[in-house]
Design a protein around this motif. Sequence first.
Motif, PDB file in Angstrom:
ATOM      1  N   SER A   1       1.752  -1.457   0.044  1.00 12.07           N
ATOM      2  CA  SER A   1      -0.191   0.366  -0.259  1.00 12.07           C
ATOM      3  C   SER A   1       0.708   0.857   0.239  1.00 12.07           C
ATOM      4  CB  SER A   1      -0.826  -0.328   1.469  1.00 12.07           C
ATOM      5  OG  SER A   1      -2.012   1.094   1.230  1.00 12.07           O
ATOM      6  N   THR A   2       0.145   2.126  -0.627  1.00  8.04           N
ATOM      7  CA  THR A   2       1.392   3.657  -0.686  1.00  8.04           C
ATOM      8  C   THR A   2       0.636   4.716  -0.258  1.00  8.04           C
ATOM      9  OG1 THR A   2       0.943   3.682  -3.028  1.00  8.04           O
ATOM     10  CG2 THR A   2       2.883   2.376  -1.937  1.00  8.04           C
ATOM     11  N   LEU A   3       1.575   5.710   0.377  1.00  9.45           N
ATOM     12  CA  LEU A   3       0.394   6.533   0.805  1.00  9.45           C
ATOM     13  C   LEU A   3       1.233   7.680   0.277  1.00  9.45           C
ATOM     14  CD1 LEU A   3      -1.449   8.189   2.529  1.00  9.45           C
ATOM     15  CD2 LEU A   3       0.447   8.312   4.396  1.00  9.45           C
ATOM     16  N   THR A   4       1.006   8.883  -0.491  1.00  9.88           N
ATOM     17  CA  THR A   4       0.966   9.798  -1.235  1.00  9.88           C
ATOM     18  C   THR A   4       0.796  11.482  -0.765  1.00  9.88           C
ATOM     19  OG1 THR A   4       1.425   8.715  -2.855  1.00  9.88           O
ATOM     20  CG2 THR A   4       1.714  10.857  -3.208  1.00  9.88           C
ATOM     21  N   VAL A   5       1.713  11.700  -0.016  1.00  6.03           N
ATOM     22  CA  VAL A   5       1.611  13.071   0.315  1.00  6.03           C
ATOM     23  C   VAL A   5       1.428  13.759  -0.135  1.00  6.03           C
ATOM     24  CG1 VAL A   5       2.032  15.091   1.941  1.00  6.03           C
ATOM     25  CG2 VAL A   5       2.105  13.038   3.360  1.00  6.03           C
ATOM     26  N   THR A   6       0.423  14.783  -0.797  1.00  4.41           N
ATOM     27  CA  THR A   6       0.627  15.601  -2.507  1.00  4.41           C
ATOM     28  C   THR A   6       0.447  17.440  -1.454  1.00  4.41           C
ATOM     29  OG1 THR A   6      -2.023  16.288  -2.555  1.00  4.41           O
ATOM     30  CG2 THR A   6      -0.405  14.402  -3.705  1.00  4.41           C
ATOM     31  N   SER A   7       1.554  18.146  -2.528  1.00  2.00           N
ATOM     32  CA  SER A   7       1.906  19.803  -2.310  1.00  2.00           C
ATOM     33  C   SER A   7       2.312  19.920  -1.064  1.00  2.00           C
ATOM     34  CB  SER A   7       0.130  20.180  -2.200  1.00  2.00           C
ATOM     35  OG  SER A   7       0.696  21.831  -2.653  1.00  2.00           O
ATOM     36  N   ALA A   8       2.947  18.577  -0.309  1.00  2.00           N
ATOM     37  CA  ALA A   8       3.082  18.606   1.243  1.00  2.00           C
ATOM     38  C   ALA A   8       2.847  20.253   1.742  1.00  2.00           C
ATOM     39  CB  ALA A   8       3.975  18.181   1.613  1.00  2.00           C
ATOM     40  N   HIS A   9       3.235  20.259   3.094  1.00  2.00           N
ATOM     41  CA  HIS A   9       2.889  21.565   3.501  1.00  2.00           C
ATOM     42  C   HIS A   9       3.480  21.662   5.344  1.00  2.00           C
ATOM     43  CE1 HIS A   9      -0.105  23.249   0.776  1.00  2.00           C
ATOM     44  NE2 HIS A   9       0.984  24.375   0.904  1.00  2.00           N
ATOM     45  N   PRO A  10       4.630  22.212   5.754  1.00  2.00           N
ATOM     46  CA  PRO A  10       4.867  21.961   6.918  1.00  2.00           C
ATOM     47  C   PRO A  10       3.754  21.641   7.925  1.00  2.00           C
ATOM     48  CG  PRO A  10       5.963  23.902   6.543  1.00  2.00           C
ATOM     49  CD  PRO A  10       4.451  23.942   5.087  1.00  2.00           C
ATOM     50  N   GLU A  11       2.781  21.881   8.270  1.00  2.00           N
ATOM     51  CA  GLU A  11       1.427  21.136   8.627  1.00  2.00           C
ATOM     52  C   GLU A  11       1.518  19.529   8.859  1.00  2.00           C
ATOM     53  OE1 GLU A  11       1.184  23.670   6.852  1.00  2.00           O
ATOM     54  OE2 GLU A  11      -0.654  23.719   6.698  1.00  2.00           O
ATOM     55  N   ASP A  12       2.058  19.054   7.626  1.00  2.00           N
ATOM     56  CA  ASP A  12       1.991  17.795   7.537  1.00  2.00           C
ATOM     57  C   ASP A  12       3.242  17.435   7.969  1.00  2.00           C
ATOM     58  OD1 ASP A  12       1.183  18.907   4.036  1.00  2.00           O
ATOM     59  OD2 ASP A  12      -0.436  18.496   5.608  1.00  2.00           O
ATOM     60  N   SER A  13       4.190  17.809   8.447  1.00  2.00           N
ATOM     61  CA  SER A  13       5.127  16.955   8.891  1.00  2.00           C
ATOM     62  C   SER A  13       4.539  16.764  10.499  1.00  2.00           C
ATOM     63  CB  SER A  13       5.537  18.178   9.291  1.00  2.00           C
ATOM     64  OG  SER A  13       6.789  18.627   9.263  1.00  2.00           O
ATOM     65  N   SER A  14       5.207  14.549   9.903  1.00  2.00           N
ATOM     66  CA  SER A  14       3.852  13.605  11.338  1.00  2.00           C
ATOM     67  C   SER A  14       4.912  12.770  10.939  1.00  2.00           C
ATOM     68  CB  SER A  14       2.988  13.669  11.309  1.00  2.00           C
ATOM     69  OG  SER A  14       2.686  12.810  12.031  1.00  2.00           O
ATOM     70  N   PHE A  15       4.723  11.854  11.332  1.00  2.00           N
ATOM     71  CA  PHE A  15       5.397  10.444  12.271  1.00  2.00           C
ATOM     72  C   PHE A  15       4.261   9.434  11.121  1.00  2.00           C
ATOM     73  CE2 PHE A  15       8.169   7.026  13.120  1.00  2.00           C
ATOM     74  CZ  PHE A  15       7.479   6.366  14.165  1.00  2.00           C
ATOM     75  N   TYR A  16       4.193   8.638  10.587  1.00  2.00           N
ATOM     76  CA  TYR A  16       3.146   8.089   9.512  1.00  2.00           C
ATOM     77  C   TYR A  16       3.713   7.010   9.365  1.00  2.00           C
ATOM     78  CZ  TYR A  16       1.786  12.363   7.330  1.00  2.00           C
ATOM     79  OH  TYR A  16       1.398  13.524   7.015  1.00  2.00           O
ATOM     80  N   ILE A  17       2.518   6.150   9.770  1.00  2.00           N
ATOM     81  CA  ILE A  17       2.776   4.653  10.512  1.00  2.00           C
ATOM     82  C   ILE A  17       1.796   3.744  10.388  1.00  2.00           C
ATOM     83  CG2 ILE A  17       2.985   2.996  12.483  1.00  2.00           C
ATOM     84  CD1 ILE A  17       3.145   4.833  14.382  1.00  2.00           C
ATOM     85  N   CYS A  18       1.734   2.662   9.318  1.00  2.00           N
ATOM     86  CA  CYS A  18       1.166   1.860   8.474  1.00  2.00           C
ATOM     87  C   CYS A  18       0.977   0.881   9.531  1.00  2.00           C
ATOM     88  CB  CYS A  18       1.827   1.139   7.233  1.00  2.00           C
ATOM     89  SG  CYS A  18       2.907   0.298   6.811  1.00  2.00           S
ATOM     90  N   SER A  19      -0.218   0.215   9.938  1.00  2.00           N
ATOM     91  CA  SER A  19      -0.384  -1.555   9.123  1.00  2.00           C
ATOM     92  C   SER A  19      -0.693  -2.505   8.588  1.00  2.00           C
ATOM     93  CB  SER A  19      -0.514  -1.506  11.094  1.00  2.00           C
ATOM     94  OG  SER A  19      -2.604  -1.194  10.911  1.00  2.00           O
ATOM     95  N   ALA A  20      -0.750  -3.937   8.951  1.00  2.00           N
ATOM     96  CA  ALA A  20      -1.463  -4.798   8.172  1.00  2.00           C
ATOM     97  C   ALA A  20      -2.391  -5.187   8.915  1.00  2.00           C
ATOM     98  CB  ALA A  20      -0.454  -5.549   6.678  1.00  2.00           C
TER      99      ALA A  20
END
Lengths: 118, 110
Positions: free
Chosen positions: A77-96
């Motif tokens: 699975s893929t997550l694309t953050v489009t037109s990223a901004h500073p407020e999108d800065s975070s820790f992104y975690i996936c689970s299955a």
Amino acid sequence: GAVVSQHPSRVICKSGTSVKIECRSLDFQATTMFWYRQFPKQSLMLMATSNEGSKATYEQGVEKDKFLINHASLTLSTLTVTSAHPEDSSFYICSALPLERGHTYEQYFGPGTRLTVT
Amino acid sequence: QKEVEQNSGPLSVPEGAIASLNCTYSDRGSQSFFWYRQYSGKSPELIMFIYSNGDKEDGRFTAQLNKASQYVSLLIRDSQPSDSATYLCAVNYSGYALNFGKGTSLLVTP
């Protein structure tokens, strides 16, 4: 067993650019993958549920046009953050969630991706 | 809004003592309850899950569930400094998705 990988582990990008994060189940097939976001000193917040071969289901308040999710196979699975901004800065975690899991609801978490948008 | 509540702590216990972590949840329809441990900068790792009322033991860890009171707890016996971490309570909703509490910070002092 039950290993989930994420790539990249860390990424720094400029504001306005897009970033793709991959989540792979290495030794099992997963019909469902989940994407979470965690801000500093906050808990994990579910962003979306991704099912293989179908559109993702987004949680309330998560912009589906900004966070594009593609679950192309039973292991990716893929997550694309489009037109990223500073407020999108975070820790992104996936689970299955394993395809074959018996009666358990156990999800297996990836190691996370630290996104910093400058 | 389905809530999962935890005391943020920090909870400080001496090495060798029992640490008791508590969690309440609002959705009576929840079926599955999980305890995760998270070290700073890392993703959560599963400690235990519990589905039925009562106690479930695994090594030094015991999970307790009381659905009538909508309460789940985690006991850590013989606490070690390496147990110092944030403990997240998670409850399933909407199928298999998990709703996490904000976590309790545990500090085990030597």
